[in-house]
Scaffold this motif. Structure first.
Motif, PDB file in Angstrom:
ATOM      1  N   LEU A  76       0.825  -1.206   0.000  1.00 49.68           N
ATOM      2  CA  LEU A  76       0.000   0.000   0.000  1.00 49.68           C
ATOM      3  C   LEU A  76       0.861   1.259   0.000  1.00 49.68           C
ATOM      4  O   LEU A  76       1.827   1.356   0.766  1.00 49.68           O
ATOM      5  N   SER A  77       0.500   2.215  -0.834  1.00 48.12           N
ATOM      6  CA  SER A  77       1.229   3.488  -0.930  1.00 48.12           C
ATOM      7  C   SER A  77       0.622   4.499   0.035  1.00 48.12           C
ATOM      8  O   SER A  77       0.136   5.556  -0.361  1.00 48.12           O
ATOM      9  N   VAL A  78       0.627   4.146   1.311  1.00 50.68           N
ATOM     10  CA  VAL A  78       0.126   5.035   2.361  1.00 50.68           C
ATOM     11  C   VAL A  78       1.149   5.037   3.482  1.00 50.68           C
ATOM     12  O   VAL A  78       2.053   4.191   3.533  1.00 50.68           O
ATOM     13  N   ASP A  79       1.027   6.006   4.373  1.00 50.30           N
ATOM     14  CA  ASP A  79       1.905   6.073   5.527  1.00 50.30           C
ATOM     15  C   ASP A  79       1.838   4.758   6.299  1.00 50.30           C
ATOM     16  O   ASP A  79       0.765   4.215   6.546  1.00 50.30           O
ATOM     17  N   GLN A  80       3.006   4.245   6.698  1.00 52.07           N
ATOM     18  CA  GLN A  80       3.037   2.978   7.416  1.00 52.07           C
ATOM     19  C   GLN A  80       2.308   3.057   8.744  1.00 52.07           C
ATOM     20  O   GLN A  80       1.809   2.040   9.250  1.00 52.07           O
ATOM     21  N   ALA A  81       2.205   4.234   9.326  1.00 54.12           N
ATOM     22  CA  ALA A  81       1.444   4.393  10.557  1.00 54.12           C
ATOM     23  C   ALA A  81      -0.049   4.159  10.321  1.00 54.12           C
ATOM     24  O   ALA A  81      -0.785   3.824  11.252  1.00 54.12           O
ATOM     25  N   ILE A  82      -0.503   4.331   9.074  1.00 56.20           N
ATOM     26  CA  ILE A  82      -1.899   4.093   8.731  1.00 56.20           C
ATOM     27  C   ILE A  82      -2.132   2.624   8.391  1.00 56.20           C
ATOM     28  O   ILE A  82      -3.090   2.009   8.843  1.00 56.20           O
ATOM     29  N   SER A  83      -1.238   2.030   7.604  1.00 57.55           N
ATOM     30  CA  SER A  83      -1.406   0.633   7.193  1.00 57.55           C
ATOM     31  C   SER A  83      -0.972  -0.355   8.263  1.00 57.55           C
ATOM     32  O   SER A  83      -1.371  -1.523   8.228  1.00 57.55           O
ATOM     33  N   GLY A  84      -0.138   0.100   9.205  1.00 54.65           N
ATOM     34  CA  GLY A  84       0.407  -0.788  10.224  1.00 54.65           C
ATOM     35  C   GLY A  84       1.670  -1.501   9.805  1.00 54.65           C
ATOM     36  O   GLY A  84       2.230  -2.286  10.577  1.00 54.65           O
TER      37      GLY A  84
END
Length: 315
Positions: A286-294
């Motif tokens: 996923l191309s999202v902040d790792q804090a969001i994806s876990g």
């Protein structure tokens, strides 16, 4: 050390027991809890297989399997910290990897008493993790009954020379046949899903299949195969409440678990899965902040501890 003297059909299990709980654990089947009975009401909280063939037919849909890592990985491939990973495509829903490498591996008994069990991942599972992760990981799990609380504590240590991706989940499969359960989950957002049943990197503007769960909803009304991220400012506890019960059950992972996967395939299903995870499905891609994806890792020499508590509480 006590020997295995109990069985579920043809499955060897170890029994832990106190005045509140009777808990059956299968070291040979991923070291997982297969049965959790609340003794004051004689209620079975988990879906229990009748025999090993039933478990083999639906291995994630009984008890509490330990998933390292959890969820789907698209085509079983991703790149992390410059290393490309290619994992087996074992997902019947598509050409994806599903649920990691330890859920069906035998675990070794280190210590057992009436209310405590300590297991470590056996040689086969340790070798598989080293092969697919590229670094040796030592993994252990403790189960402890402490009055009205069951503690599950997993310890993972990277003893290899390179940092590796690391996620964990508990595929908790609730039994819906003994009670009309109301389910309450923490406030959060439902991931928008692809046709391959994985998050697309965005959130729905409103809850869809999970609507009503943050304020309470009958589990038997839910049909979902959905991923959900808890808001940053909420506690992780999920509640399971019987309409005519003097008790509620609190299923609380530690603060590292900000993701839930909620699965119930049909209105006739005699179970619902409410799965706390540290990362969501396909988090490595996923191309999202790792804090969001876990999305997270385990550095060389690093050790992490993950806890999941189940508590019976008088209402």
């Amino acid at each position: 050390m006590e020997k295995v003297t109990h069985h579920i059909g043809d499955i060897d299990v170890i029994s832990l027991e106190n005045p509140y709980w009777a808990c059956l654990i299968a070291p040979a089947l991923g070291g997982q809890i297969l049965s959790l009975r609340f003794k004051p009401l004689n209620w079975e909280l988990l879906r229990v297989p009748s025999h090993q063939k039933a478990w083999e037919d639906e291995p994630f849909l009984f008890g509490i399997p330990i998933l390292i890592p959890p969820g789907r990985i698209a085509e079983g491939q991703f790149t992390w910290n410059g290393t490309h990973y290619h994992w087996p495509q074992n997902d019947t829903a598509g050409p994806n990897h599903l649920h990691g490498f330890v859920w069906n591996r035998p675990w070794r008994v280190v210590d057992v008493s009436a209310a405590h069990l300590w297991l470590t991942l056996g040689a086969q599972g340790t070798a598989d993790l080293a092969w697919y992760m590229g670094s040796r990981l030592n993994v252990g799990v403790e189960y402890a009954l402490r009055g009205p609380e069951l503690l599950i504590r997993v310890t993972a240590q990277n003893t290899g020379s390179m940092s590796v991706p690391f996620g964990i989940g508990f595929h908790t499969t609730w039994n819906l046949q003994e009670q009309d359960w109301e389910v309450l989950v923490p406030r959060g957002r439902e991931w928008a899903m692809t046709t391959a049943v994985m998050p697309n990197g965005t959130f729905l503007p409103h809850l869809s299949s999970l609507r009503g769960l943050p304020v309470g909803r009958l589990a038997t009304s839910v049909v979902a195969d959905a991923c959900y991220r808890l808001d940053d400012d909420v506690d992780t506890a999920v509640f399971m409440r019987g309409a005519e019960s003097a008790f509620e059950f609190i299923w609380q992972p530690d603060a590292q678990f900000r993701q839930l996967t909620i699965f119930r395939p049909s209105l006739n299903s005699p179970f619902i899965c409410v799965e706390p995870c540290t990362w969501t499905h396909n988090a490595p891609n996923l191309s999202v902040d790792q804090a969001i994806s876990g999305m997270s890792g385990l550095d060389s020499g690093e050790e992490k501890v993950f806890e999941y508590r189940i508590l019976a509480n008088a209402q």
